[in-house]
Scaffold this motif. Structure first.
Motif, PDB file in Angstrom:
ATOM      1  N   GLN A  99       0.842  -1.207   0.000  1.00  0.00           N
ATOM      2  CA  GLN A  99       0.000   0.000   0.000  1.00  0.00           C
ATOM      3  C   GLN A  99       0.875   1.254   0.000  1.00  0.00           C
ATOM      4  O   GLN A  99       0.617   2.218  -0.717  1.00  0.00           O
ATOM      5  CB  GLN A  99      -0.931   0.006   1.214  1.00  0.00           C
ATOM      6  CG  GLN A  99      -2.128  -0.922   1.050  1.00  0.00           C
ATOM      7  CD  GLN A  99      -2.793  -1.298   2.369  1.00  0.00           C
ATOM      8  OE1 GLN A  99      -2.248  -1.056   3.448  1.00  0.00           O
ATOM      9  NE2 GLN A  99      -3.965  -1.914   2.281  1.00  0.00           N
ATOM     10  N   LYS A 100       1.911   1.230   0.828  1.00  0.00           N
ATOM     11  CA  LYS A 100       2.814   2.399   0.914  1.00  0.00           C
ATOM     12  C   LYS A 100       3.513   2.640  -0.415  1.00  0.00           C
ATOM     13  O   LYS A 100       3.608   3.770  -0.896  1.00  0.00           O
ATOM     14  CB  LYS A 100       3.860   2.181   2.011  1.00  0.00           C
ATOM     15  CG  LYS A 100       3.357   2.597   3.379  1.00  0.00           C
ATOM     16  CD  LYS A 100       4.478   2.494   4.405  1.00  0.00           C
ATOM     17  CE  LYS A 100       3.903   2.664   5.816  1.00  0.00           C
ATOM     18  NZ  LYS A 100       4.729   2.021   6.834  1.00  0.00           N
ATOM     19  N   LYS A 101       4.010   1.564  -0.997  1.00  0.00           N
ATOM     20  CA  LYS A 101       4.700   1.701  -2.283  1.00  0.00           C
ATOM     21  C   LYS A 101       3.739   2.227  -3.342  1.00  0.00           C
ATOM     22  O   LYS A 101       4.080   3.117  -4.131  1.00  0.00           O
ATOM     23  CB  LYS A 101       5.270   0.350  -2.742  1.00  0.00           C
ATOM     24  CG  LYS A 101       6.492  -0.093  -1.973  1.00  0.00           C
ATOM     25  CD  LYS A 101       7.034  -1.390  -2.541  1.00  0.00           C
ATOM     26  CE  LYS A 101       8.323  -1.796  -1.829  1.00  0.00           C
ATOM     27  NZ  LYS A 101       8.920  -3.004  -2.410  1.00  0.00           N
ATOM     28  N   GLY A 102       2.540   1.675  -3.352  1.00  0.00           N
ATOM     29  CA  GLY A 102       1.534   2.103  -4.328  1.00  0.00           C
ATOM     30  C   GLY A 102       1.212   3.583  -4.161  1.00  0.00           C
ATOM     31  O   GLY A 102       1.147   4.334  -5.148  1.00  0.00           O
ATOM     32  N   ALA A 103       1.041   4.000  -2.897  1.00  0.00           N
ATOM     33  CA  ALA A 103       0.671   5.399  -2.632  1.00  0.00           C
ATOM     34  C   ALA A 103       1.770   6.351  -3.102  1.00  0.00           C
ATOM     35  O   ALA A 103       1.491   7.456  -3.598  1.00  0.00           O
ATOM     36  CB  ALA A 103       0.402   5.580  -1.142  1.00  0.00           C
ATOM     37  N   LEU A 104       3.022   5.916  -2.972  1.00  0.00           N
ATOM     38  CA  LEU A 104       4.161   6.770  -3.368  1.00  0.00           C
ATOM     39  C   LEU A 104       4.131   7.101  -4.860  1.00  0.00           C
ATOM     40  O   LEU A 104       4.498   8.209  -5.263  1.00  0.00           O
ATOM     41  CB  LEU A 104       5.476   6.042  -3.075  1.00  0.00           C
ATOM     42  CG  LEU A 104       6.040   6.086  -1.672  1.00  0.00           C
ATOM     43  CD1 LEU A 104       7.248   5.168  -1.574  1.00  0.00           C
ATOM     44  CD2 LEU A 104       6.449   7.516  -1.308  1.00  0.00           C
ATOM     45  N   ILE A 105       3.738   6.131  -5.674  1.00  0.00           N
ATOM     46  CA  ILE A 105       3.887   6.335  -7.114  1.00  0.00           C
ATOM     47  C   ILE A 105       2.572   6.437  -7.888  1.00  0.00           C
ATOM     48  O   ILE A 105       2.574   6.738  -9.072  1.00  0.00           O
ATOM     49  CB  ILE A 105       4.756   5.196  -7.744  1.00  0.00           C
ATOM     50  CG1 ILE A 105       4.210   3.812  -7.394  1.00  0.00           C
ATOM     51  CG2 ILE A 105       6.179   5.319  -7.320  1.00  0.00           C
ATOM     52  CD1 ILE A 105       5.049   2.689  -7.985  1.00  0.00           C
ATOM     53  N   LYS A 106       1.490   6.255  -7.162  1.00  0.00           N
ATOM     54  CA  LYS A 106       0.147   6.236  -7.767  1.00  0.00           C
ATOM     55  C   LYS A 106      -0.101   7.352  -8.788  1.00  0.00           C
ATOM     56  O   LYS A 106      -0.553   7.095  -9.907  1.00  0.00           O
ATOM     57  CB  LYS A 106      -0.846   6.360  -6.609  1.00  0.00           C
ATOM     58  CG  LYS A 106      -2.308   6.268  -6.948  1.00  0.00           C
ATOM     59  CD  LYS A 106      -3.093   6.309  -5.619  1.00  0.00           C
ATOM     60  CE  LYS A 106      -4.564   6.011  -5.803  1.00  0.00           C
ATOM     61  NZ  LYS A 106      -5.378   7.124  -6.219  1.00  0.00           N
ATOM     62  N   ASP A 107       0.212   8.578  -8.423  1.00  0.00           N
ATOM     63  CA  ASP A 107      -0.144   9.709  -9.283  1.00  0.00           C
ATOM     64  C   ASP A 107       0.911  10.018 -10.351  1.00  0.00           C
ATOM     65  O   ASP A 107       0.736  10.922 -11.154  1.00  0.00           O
ATOM     66  CB  ASP A 107      -0.400  10.957  -8.416  1.00  0.00           C
ATOM     67  CG  ASP A 107      -1.585  10.722  -7.488  1.00  0.00           C
ATOM     68  OD1 ASP A 107      -2.535  10.013  -7.896  1.00  0.00           O
ATOM     69  OD2 ASP A 107      -1.543  11.216  -6.329  1.00  0.00           O
ATOM     70  N   SER A 108       2.002   9.258 -10.315  1.00  0.00           N
ATOM     71  CA  SER A 108       3.087   9.535 -11.264  1.00  0.00           C
ATOM     72  C   SER A 108       3.083   8.599 -12.459  1.00  0.00           C
ATOM     73  O   SER A 108       3.872   8.766 -13.372  1.00  0.00           O
ATOM     74  CB  SER A 108       4.443   9.392 -10.559  1.00  0.00           C
ATOM     75  OG  SER A 108       4.441  10.118  -9.355  1.00  0.00           O
ATOM     76  N   VAL A 109       2.224   7.595 -12.404  1.00  0.00           N
ATOM     77  CA  VAL A 109       2.259   6.560 -13.449  1.00  0.00           C
ATOM     78  C   VAL A 109       0.842   6.168 -13.876  1.00  0.00           C
ATOM     79  O   VAL A 109      -0.133   6.518 -13.224  1.00  0.00           O
ATOM     80  CB  VAL A 109       3.004   5.299 -12.941  1.00  0.00           C
ATOM     81  CG1 VAL A 109       4.439   5.622 -12.556  1.00  0.00           C
ATOM     82  CG2 VAL A 109       2.278   4.671 -11.765  1.00  0.00           C
ATOM     83  N   ASP A 110       0.765   5.434 -14.991  1.00  0.00           N
ATOM     84  CA  ASP A 110      -0.540   4.994 -15.499  1.00  0.00           C
ATOM     85  C   ASP A 110      -0.912   3.597 -14.999  1.00  0.00           C
ATOM     86  O   ASP A 110      -2.084   3.249 -14.911  1.00  0.00           O
ATOM     87  CB  ASP A 110      -0.510   4.980 -17.031  1.00  0.00           C
ATOM     88  CG  ASP A 110      -0.101   6.335 -17.587  1.00  0.00           C
ATOM     89  OD1 ASP A 110      -0.648   7.346 -17.108  1.00  0.00           O
ATOM     90  OD2 ASP A 110       0.782   6.376 -18.463  1.00  0.00           O
ATOM     91  N   ALA A 111       0.099   2.819 -14.724  1.00  0.00           N
ATOM     92  CA  ALA A 111      -0.146   1.457 -14.243  1.00  0.00           C
ATOM     93  C   ALA A 111       1.080   0.991 -13.464  1.00  0.00           C
ATOM     94  O   ALA A 111       2.184   1.509 -13.675  1.00  0.00           O
ATOM     95  CB  ALA A 111      -0.398   0.506 -15.419  1.00  0.00           C
ATOM     96  N   ILE A 112       0.844   0.063 -12.552  1.00  0.00           N
ATOM     97  CA  ILE A 112       1.955  -0.434 -11.734  1.00  0.00           C
ATOM     98  C   ILE A 112       2.054  -1.957 -11.837  1.00  0.00           C
ATOM     99  O   ILE A 112       1.101  -2.667 -11.529  1.00  0.00           O
ATOM    100  CB  ILE A 112       1.774  -0.020 -10.245  1.00  0.00           C
ATOM    101  CG1 ILE A 112       1.731   1.505 -10.116  1.00  0.00           C
ATOM    102  CG2 ILE A 112       2.888  -0.617  -9.389  1.00  0.00           C
ATOM    103  CD1 ILE A 112       1.477   2.006  -8.695  1.00  0.00           C
ATOM    104  N   ASN A 113       3.224  -2.426 -12.252  1.00  0.00           N
ATOM    105  CA  ASN A 113       3.477  -3.873 -12.287  1.00  0.00           C
ATOM    106  C   ASN A 113       3.735  -4.375 -10.872  1.00  0.00           C
ATOM    107  O   ASN A 113       4.327  -3.665 -10.062  1.00  0.00           O
ATOM    108  CB  ASN A 113       4.763  -4.183 -13.053  1.00  0.00           C
ATOM    109  CG  ASN A 113       4.641  -3.967 -14.536  1.00  0.00           C
ATOM    110  OD1 ASN A 113       4.017  -3.010 -14.988  1.00  0.00           O
ATOM    111  ND2 ASN A 113       5.246  -4.858 -15.291  1.00  0.00           N
TER     112      ASN A 113
END
Lengths: 308, 222
Positions: free
Chosen positions: A34-48
């Motif tokens: 969750q923490k990792k996701g929150a860090l980059i959520k708004d900077s990318v279109d999708a997360i692997n």
């Protein structure tokens, strides 16, 4: 559209896509992802989410993707054929689709020798190209590999990996062509440090017209230090770290090497954007996810476009 | 041929710990050629076991035999007359030989004196490497005579993984990348176009995954 994937929508309308990735934790704590996701959520279109990368046991990619999905993130389910046979794979594909996951990255996976369970048996019932075919058949024909009909087809945007830096070089584009023929719609490449060689590979890709059939996202991994650069150069098979990059990191004081690594990544992204046929970047900041917002900002990739 | 390698003496000594009278049985087939289980190795192993037991103050009687083959019933019959006089047999044939002996001689235990490793070739004197995994569905005509199932650490059927580097496998820099070998060979043959073929999802049921295999040749059966 073949899926409800945000990534597919962005790439289909011709926007330059940005993806990143999270390595799941070696434990059952959902907060890590969750923490990792929150860090980059708004900077990318999708997360692997990686699938037991380097064969080290971690929380499953599948469950980590669900956690990200619950945060409003568009996850990319990485799936390797090392640990599952076709029965488990098809079952997981159905389950992932049922839980709203709509991107899948089809991989063979690192050999178990590299991980913490070197005595394990590997599966490799399918190879990565077979996995692409499997997802495509399930989605488009609504049929299991065994031939039976699927009730409720799984809709996925299908991805695969390509390593322009591994050998034999001439075979690399052939292999990409096979992945595209099998049904790959997007490609995330190995980390690019040798831009000359990458450009040479892209030329071969364009010569075969593959850039018009598949979206290629160039892989970028920032170097944290000279030590990391040396390690990747010497120890990671299929990684091409040129001497001039090592020299560049060596040329700055130790405490400035991380900044230099970030600067190199930003420059790489800027150069990748100029290459015809490169439709996005895949930023793999290994256990350094907090740097992704800065890199994307510096590279002029923000704000990320909105999708309906 | 089938390639095997002798087990450590201490492991074999542990198997026969409670025996005072054993047979060490070699085979004149594959394991003779790969110097793991022929007449010569029977002699060496027997001498080593005797010496170790002697040193231990527990001498052992060892009968040395080397069968023509341990995988054919008629040759096994050559030891039937005396086999039951012993407490165990240490067979240094391949796993098939050890098992066939165990099937045919029910009263005494069979112990494996070698590990059976693979189907392979003598690359140079004293060096053997794997070539075949007996998958039961040979594809060598598509892959330039080099098998991706046995030569690739992941048995990939459609080309090398991202870990192929300078011709070597990511798993072990001493091992050639099977797909590099296939690429080089097809290039030599002027058949690189064959690399474009997608080899379909494999039917593993012809291999080990289909359960123990059996071949019946009606024209040969009695």
């Amino acid at each position: 559209m073949t899926s409800d994937s945000r990534l597919e929508k962005i790439l289909s309308r011709g926007d330059f896509a940005v993806t990143s990735e999270c390595g799941p934790p070696r434990g059952a704590d959902p907060e890590v992802i969750q923490k990792k996701g929150a860090l980059i959520k708004d900077s990318v279109d999708a997360i692997n989410v990686t699938d037991n990368q380097t064969s080290v046991v971690r929380m499953s990619s599948f469950s980590s993707c669900v956690i990200l999905k619950q945060m409003g993130i568009n996850p990319v389910l990485q799936m390797v054929t090392r640990d599952r046979n076709r029965i488990a794979i098809q079952s997981d594909i159905l389950g992932a689709a049922a839980l709203g996951i709509n991107n899948i990255l089809c991989l063979s996976g690192d050999h178990q020798k590299f991980g913490d369970h070197g005595k394990a048996k590997n599966v490799y019932d399918l190879d990565s190209i077979h996995l692409i075919q499997t997802v495509k058949q399930m989605r488009d024909e609504g049929k299991f590999l065994g031939g039976d009909d699927i009730k409720g087809k799984p809709r996925f945007f299908i991805g695969a990996a390509a390593n322009p830096f591994a050998d034999p070089f001439e075979f690399r584009v052939v292999r990409l062509a096979k992945k595209v023929a099998a049904g790959a719609q997007f490609i995330q490449t190995q980390c690019i440090y040798n831009l000359d060689r990458f450009k040479q590979w892209m030329q071969l890709v364009r010569d075969r017209g593959l850039h018009e059939k598949v979206h290629i996202l160039g892989g970028v991994t920032p170097m944290k230090s000279l030590g990391m650069a040396n390690y990747m150069k010497k120890m990671v098979p299929g990684m091409d770290v040129p001497d001039n990059l090592i020299a560049r990191l060596k040329g700055v004081p130790k405490e400035k090497q991380a900044d230099e690594g970030i600067k190199i990544s930003v420059e790489t992204i800027q150069q990748l954007r100029e290459i015809k046929g490169v439709h996005g970047v895949h930023i793999m900041a290994i256990e350094w996810e907090e740097m992704v917002p800065g890199i994307t900002q510096e590279a002029g990739l923000l704000p990320r476009p909105k999708v309906e | 041929m089938i390639i095997g390698k002798g087990k450590p003496i201490k492991n074999i000594l542990a198997m026969i710990e409670n025996c005072s009278k054993i047979i060490v049985a070699g085979c004149r087939g594959c394991v003779t050629v790969c110097s793991a289980g022929g007449e010569k190795e029977v002699g060496i192993l027997s001498a080593a076991l005797s010496l170790a037991r002697e040193t231990d103050g527990k001498p052992i009687e060892i009968k040395e035999v080397t069968l023509e083959r341990q995988c054919d019933p008629e040759y096994l019959e050559t030891i039937r007359s005396f086999v039951d006089e012993y407490e165990a047999v240490v067979s240094i044939a391949c796993g098939a030989g050890v098992q066939f002996m165990a099937e045919k001689f029910r009263k005494i235990p069979m112990y494996p004196g070698i590990d059976t490793n693979f189907i392979g070739v003598t690359e140079t004197q004293g060096v053997w490497t794997e070539r075949c995994q007996a998958c039961g569905d040979c594809k060598l005509h598509i892959t330039g005579g080099i098998c991706p199932i046995s030569r690739c650490a992941k048995s990939l059927l459609n080309g090398p993984c991202g870990g192929s580097s300078k011709g070597k496998c990511e798993v072990n820099p001493e091992v050639d990348c099977g797909w590099q070998l296939i690429y080089d060979r097809l290039k030599e043959l002027g058949k690189l176009d064959q690399l474009e073929i997608i080899i379909p999802i494999n039917d593993w049921s012809t291999g080990r995954d289909g359960g123990p295999r059996k071949i019946i040749r009606e024209d040969l059966t009695l």
